[in-house]
Enzyme design. Sequence first.
Site, mmCIF file in Angstrom:
data_model
loop_
_atom_site.group_PDB
_atom_site.id
_atom_site.type_symbol
_atom_site.label_atom_id
_atom_site.label_comp_id
_atom_site.label_asym_id
_atom_site.label_seq_id
_atom_site.Cartn_x
_atom_site.Cartn_y
_atom_site.Cartn_z
ATOM 1 N N THR A 180 -51.506 41.360 121.927
ATOM 2 C CA THR A 180 -50.692 40.186 121.634
ATOM 3 C C THR A 180 -50.359 40.079 120.153
ATOM 4 O O THR A 180 -50.978 40.721 119.310
ATOM 5 C CB THR A 180 -51.413 38.888 122.046
ATOM 6 O OG1 THR A 180 -52.553 38.716 121.203
ATOM 7 C CG2 THR A 180 -51.858 38.924 123.494
ATOM 8 N N CYS A 181 -49.389 39.219 119.871
ATOM 9 C CA CYS A 181 -48.988 38.934 118.484
ATOM 10 C C CYS A 181 -49.932 37.936 117.842
ATOM 11 O O CYS A 181 -49.529 37.186 116.957
ATOM 12 C CB CYS A 181 -47.579 38.361 118.469
ATOM 13 S SG CYS A 181 -46.324 39.620 118.626
ATOM 14 N N ASP A 182 -51.158 37.868 118.287
ATOM 15 C CA ASP A 182 -52.114 36.942 117.711
ATOM 16 C C ASP A 182 -53.106 37.739 116.888
ATOM 17 O O ASP A 182 -53.748 38.657 117.393
ATOM 18 C CB ASP A 182 -52.834 36.167 118.821
ATOM 19 C CG ASP A 182 -53.581 34.970 118.263
ATOM 20 O OD1 ASP A 182 -54.467 35.174 117.391
ATOM 21 O OD2 ASP A 182 -53.292 33.847 118.676
ATOM 22 N N ASN B 251 -48.283 34.939 125.117
ATOM 23 C CA ASN B 251 -47.343 35.971 124.652
ATOM 24 C C ASN B 251 -46.493 36.543 125.775
ATOM 25 O O ASN B 251 -45.927 37.628 125.656
ATOM 26 C CB ASN B 251 -48.077 37.137 123.969
ATOM 27 C CG ASN B 251 -48.350 36.894 122.492
ATOM 28 O OD1 ASN B 251 -48.210 37.788 121.677
ATOM 29 N ND2 ASN B 251 -48.720 35.682 122.132
#
Lengths: 376, 376
Positions: free
Chosen positions: B323-325, B366
Site C-alpha cells: 500500500t501507499c502507507d 488503498n
Amino acid sequence: MTDRIREFLKTRREDGPCVVVDLDVVRANYAAFARALPDTRVFYAVKANPDAAILKALAELGSCFDTASTGEIEMALAAGAGPERISFGNTIKKERDIERAYKMGVRLFAVDCYEEVEKIARVAPGAKVFCRILCDGAGAEWPLSRKFGCVPEMAADVLEHAHRLGLAAYGVSFHVGSQQKNVHAWDQALASAAGIFRECAERGIGLSMVNLGGGFPTKYLQDVPSATAYGEAIFDALRRHFGNAIPETIMEPGRGMVGNAGLIETEVVLISKKSETDTMRWVFLDIGKFGGLAETMDEAIRYPLRTPRDGDDTAPCVLAGPTCDSADVLYEKTPVELPVSLAIGDKILIEACGAYTTTYSAVAFNGFPPLKSYVI
Amino acid sequence: MTDRIREFLKTRREDGPCVVVDLDVVRANYAAFARALPDTRVFYAVKANPDAAILKALAELGSCFDTASTGEIEMALAAGAGPERISFGNTIKKERDIERAYKMGVRLFAVDCYEEVEKIARVAPGAKVFCRILCDGAGAEWPLSRKFGCVPEMAADVLEHAHRLGLAAYGVSFHVGSQQKNVHAWDQALASAAGIFRECAERGIGLSMVNLGGGFPTKYLQDVPSATAYGEAIFDALRRHFGNAIPETIMEPGRGMVGNAGLIETEVVLISKKSETDTMRWVFLDIGKFGGLAETMDEAIRYPLRTPRDGDDTAPCVLAGPTCDSADVLYEKTPVELPVSLAIGDKILIEACGAYTTTYSAVAFNGFPPLKSYVI
C-alpha cells in the site's frame, strides 16, 4: 461540525458508530487548494477517502486523481474522471496491474527504482513516469518511513533508464510527510528536484513536472496554516530553485481535502476503573483502532472530542475501543480530558475524521461490522 | 505446510494473496487441548478466526465458544453450538447487546467492574458472571495491556455486587498474555483466583469456575512447549492453590487452536534498493499490515517465510506491504534473511497464519480487496 451534519445525526436511527462527511466542506477545500496554487493541478489522493460521492463531487470540480491500485483507478473512472486525469501513484505495482491501468487509458506512473521502470516499459509503452525521491519529513506529525522513493542522487539514473527504454521521463515527486505543519518543508525537496532537472537536462532529457505530493494538514487539536500560506511558501521555493523555468506542478492532497469534512459519532459503552482507589477512568467507545481509528497508532493523530457534557468539570481518562484486543487502546500514554459527568450511553463526536478512517476499518474484527459511512 | 494445502495451492488460479487453513490441523489441535486438560472445557476464541467451516468443525468435536460480540454469538449458533456452549467473553458490552445475547439463550458473561455487572443484572436476570482480573503477562510475546480486568483485590467486591443483584457469581478469569511461552505463567494468576474463591466463600458466595483464558502459542520461528506441557503445569498449579477443591475450569485457545493450521500465499511485487550503494534490498509483497498481517505491528509476531529459492545464499531484506502507507512495513528494525536469487513474481509462503489475519484485514484500504480465505 456543520449544520448539515448536525441535522443528519438528529434523524439517524441506526445503531453503531458512523462517519459523516459534508461535501460542501470538501468542495470548499478543493477551491482553497486551487486558489492557493492556481497553476498546480490537484490530484486528490483517493486512498484518504474513496467514497463514490466524494470522488464524483471532486471530478465535477475538475480534480484529477492520485490512485494506489487498479481498484482506485476504476473508482476514479466511475466517478467521471477521464484516464488523462489519473495518476497511478503507487511505486509498488504488479506488472499485470500496470498493464490493466494502461489498458484503461492511464499514462502517468510513479517509480522509484530501475525494476519498476522495466515493468512499465514492458507493458505501458510510451507512458510518462515520474521518479519519487526520499525526503526527511521533518515537521510532520506522521513522518513517512523510507518505504517510498530513492535517494535524490539515484533519480537521474532511474529517469535516464526510463528514457532509454522508450518511456517519457516526465518528472520528480516527493512527499514531505503527512500532517506537515511546516509550510517551508517543501523547500529542501524542491532544491533536490531542481538538481535532478539540471542533471537530466545535461543528459539531454527534458523533465516537465514536479509532483509536490501531499502532506497538507487537517486541524486536529492545534491550528494549522492555511492553504494560502502553503501556496505562498511553495511558490517562493519553486521560484528560488527553478528561477524563470518553473515546471508544471501537481499536488496530491488527501487528508487536507477531506479530513475536516467529516466526523465520527460513537457511543460510550463502558466507563470503569481498574481498582477501587484508581483515579483514572477507562472510557470504552464502540469504535477503536480496528474500526476506523487506526491513525491513533502510537497516539500519532489526536482527534478532538466533543461530548454532550462539555463545560462540566473534566478529569483525565484512558480511551479505548470495544474489541477483545488489548492493543485496541486509543490514548493512554497521554490520557484525554473528559467531563467527570460523562455517562455510559452518551454519544461522543470525534472531529476531523473524514480522512483515513473508513478504509482502514477491519472487515469484521471481533465480529463487529466495518465503519458505516454517510456522505451528505 | 500440509499436503492438503500444497495440493490446494497447486490448483488455485485466482490472483492476489490468500490464507489457506487445513481443518485436519485444527481438529488435531482441539484433540491435543482436550487431552492435555481432560477436565477443562474448551471455549474456542472465535475472534482468532471466525470462518464458518472452522466453527462448524469445532462445534462437531464438542467445542464451546468464547465470543466478543453478538455477531460472533450468531456465528457460533449458526455453526451448531447451542447457547449453553457460548460465553460472551468481552468485558465491554453495550447493554442492548447483552440483552440480545440473553434472548439468544446465552447465560455466561464476563465482567471486570461494577458498571458492567449492573447492565447484566438489568437485562440478563440470573445469568452467570465471571470476573476478569489483571495479570502481568510476563513471558508473553504479545503481552496484554491493562485494558481488561480489575486488580485481584477488587474482584470479590465485583462478584458480591453481582450476587446481590440476583446474578450467579460464577468465577474468575484472567489472561496470561498472547503467545505465552512460559508454561508456569498460570501459577500466579491461579494463586490470585484461589484467593478470590476464599474471600467470596467467607462472604457466603460459592464460586464454581476458573477461566484459564488463552495465551497458548503457535510455533513461529522458535519452538514452543507442547499442549501436554501446558496441561501438566496448569494442573499442578490448580492442585497447589485449590488443593482437593479443584474448581470447574474452562480455557479459551484461539491462536493455539488455528495459528499453525494456516498459511498465506503472497507474491513478490517488487525488489529494489534505495540507492546505488545500498546493500539492503527492500522486498515488497502483495500483502501487508492492512491486508491481514496486522500482528507484525512493532514487529511483534515474526512469521516464518518460505520461498521457492530456499537453500540459495541469503542476505537481509526489509519486508514491506503493497500500500501507499508508509507504516505498511512488516520487518525493518530486524530485517529478514531471504535468498539473494529471490525474484519479482516469486510466491512466498508465510507460515502460521491461521489466527488473527483474515478479520484484521482492512475492508478496502488503498483499493485492495480484503484477504481471501480458504478453509479446506
